[in-house]
Design a protein around this motif. Structure first.
Motif, mmCIF file in Angstrom:
data_model
loop_
_atom_site.group_PDB
_atom_site.id
_atom_site.type_symbol
_atom_site.label_atom_id
_atom_site.label_comp_id
_atom_site.label_asym_id
_atom_site.label_seq_id
_atom_site.Cartn_x
_atom_site.Cartn_y
_atom_site.Cartn_z
ATOM 1 N N UNK A 187 0.756 -1.211 -0.086
ATOM 2 C CA UNK A 187 -0.017 0.073 -0.098
ATOM 3 C C UNK A 187 0.902 1.278 -0.197
ATOM 4 N N UNK A 188 0.280 2.308 -0.405
ATOM 5 C CA UNK A 188 0.917 3.485 -0.325
ATOM 6 C C UNK A 188 1.463 4.139 1.000
ATOM 7 N N UNK A 189 0.758 3.652 2.260
ATOM 8 C CA UNK A 189 1.219 3.821 3.396
ATOM 9 C C UNK A 189 2.228 3.249 3.846
ATOM 10 N N UNK A 190 2.347 2.012 3.374
ATOM 11 C CA UNK A 190 3.717 0.991 3.573
ATOM 12 C C UNK A 190 4.877 1.617 2.809
ATOM 13 N N UNK A 191 4.488 2.047 1.644
ATOM 14 C CA UNK A 191 5.716 2.886 0.861
ATOM 15 C C UNK A 191 6.047 4.045 1.880
ATOM 16 N N UNK A 192 5.383 4.702 2.276
ATOM 17 C CA UNK A 192 5.502 6.041 3.229
ATOM 18 C C UNK A 192 6.291 5.568 4.376
ATOM 19 N N UNK A 193 5.925 4.565 5.019
ATOM 20 C CA UNK A 193 6.573 4.114 6.401
ATOM 21 C C UNK A 193 8.080 3.662 6.057
ATOM 22 N N UNK A 194 8.255 3.247 4.756
ATOM 23 C CA UNK A 194 9.531 2.894 4.366
ATOM 24 C C UNK A 194 10.151 3.868 4.212
ATOM 25 N N UNK A 195 9.841 4.983 3.603
ATOM 26 C CA UNK A 195 10.548 6.328 3.445
ATOM 27 C C UNK A 195 10.679 7.222 4.579
ATOM 28 N N UNK A 196 9.901 6.837 5.628
ATOM 29 C CA UNK A 196 9.809 7.633 6.987
ATOM 30 C C UNK A 196 9.133 9.092 6.639
ATOM 31 N N UNK A 197 8.126 9.286 5.607
ATOM 32 C CA UNK A 197 7.304 10.326 5.297
ATOM 33 C C UNK A 197 5.914 10.015 5.459
ATOM 34 N N UNK A 198 5.200 11.104 5.365
ATOM 35 C CA UNK A 198 3.647 11.013 5.366
ATOM 36 C C UNK A 198 3.128 10.267 4.030
ATOM 37 N N UNK A 199 2.083 9.530 4.129
ATOM 38 C CA UNK A 199 1.304 9.175 2.990
ATOM 39 C C UNK A 199 1.146 10.266 1.773
#
Length: 221
Positions: free
Chosen positions: A180-192
């Motif tokens: 998910x986009x949220x999981x991508x954001x978590x990996x990048x340590x930024x907001x969705x």
């Protein structure tokens, strides 16, 4: 022969970077226009932040004389900034070395793509940065001829590249999606929201380069 440099620099080393330093969630991109009135970095796009809070904070900066929203397009706002009398070292060096800013984006650090008339101006630019204790990190140096020989010129930022690599590696574009986009954001340590902005804009540049440039590979059966 015109020379192009891609580099990163800390936000504290130039005016626009200083006044727009809001952390990783906000995305700032310099508008690629050449002002006729001699202004330096007057137009920039902002996304990924509360715009009212952003405007209040930037207007309170000592370096800023005025800030005006020009347009709101797809959750992005184009601003015009009028600077005070202070000019940061990097801004002054860019003017003196007659650099053309082809692209600039970021928060901390910022990515710049600059064009110089020849290698002499590049050396002068680098020397002045060293003398002014500006820590620049040069990622790539090439001529216009070398640029034209490449099949694809994506011109994506380092943040967009990182977001796309993360999304593709995790299967975000697969059917069905592998993440998910949220999981991508978590990996990048930024907001969705910031992740969405980087993935969408990076993908748009890549697809336009491949599909609309006339130099794409032929389709396979």
């Amino acid at each position: 022969m015109a020379v192009i440099i891609e580099l990163t620099v800390d936000a504290t080393d130039f005016d626009l970077g200083q006044v727009t330093a809001f952390g990783d969630n906000v995305v700032i991109e310099l508008e690629r226009v050449v002002p006729t009135g001699g202004e330096v970095m007057p137009f920039f796009w902002v996304s990924g932040i509360d715009f009212d809070e952003f405007e209040r904070t930037v207007r309170a900066r000592e370096l800023v004389q005025d800030l005006t929203p020009i347009a709101n397009v797809n959750d992005r706002v184009l601003y015009h900034v009028s600077w005070g009398t202070s000019v940061s070292s990097l801004t002054r060096i860019l003017i003196e070395s007659e650099a053309t800013i082809l692209e600039a984006t970021g928060t901390t650090p910022w990515m710049f793509r600059l064009r110089f008339s020849d290698h002499t101006y590049v050396r002068d630019f680098y020397t002045q940065c060293q003398e002014s204790d500006i820590d620049i990190h040069v990622n790539r140096v090439y001529t216009l001829t070398e640029e034209d020989t490449n099949v694809y010129q994506f011109n994506i930022t380092s943040h967009q590249h990182e977001a796309l690599v993360t999304a593709v590696s995790a299967g975000y574009f697969k059917v069905p999606r592998g993440t998910t986009l949220r999981e991508v954001a978590d990996q990048l340590e930024i907001s969705p929201q910031a992740a969405s902005e980087r993935v969408r804009r990076g993908a748009d540049k890549v697809l336009r380069s491949v599909l609309l440039s006339g130099s794409g590979l032929p389709f396979s059966d």
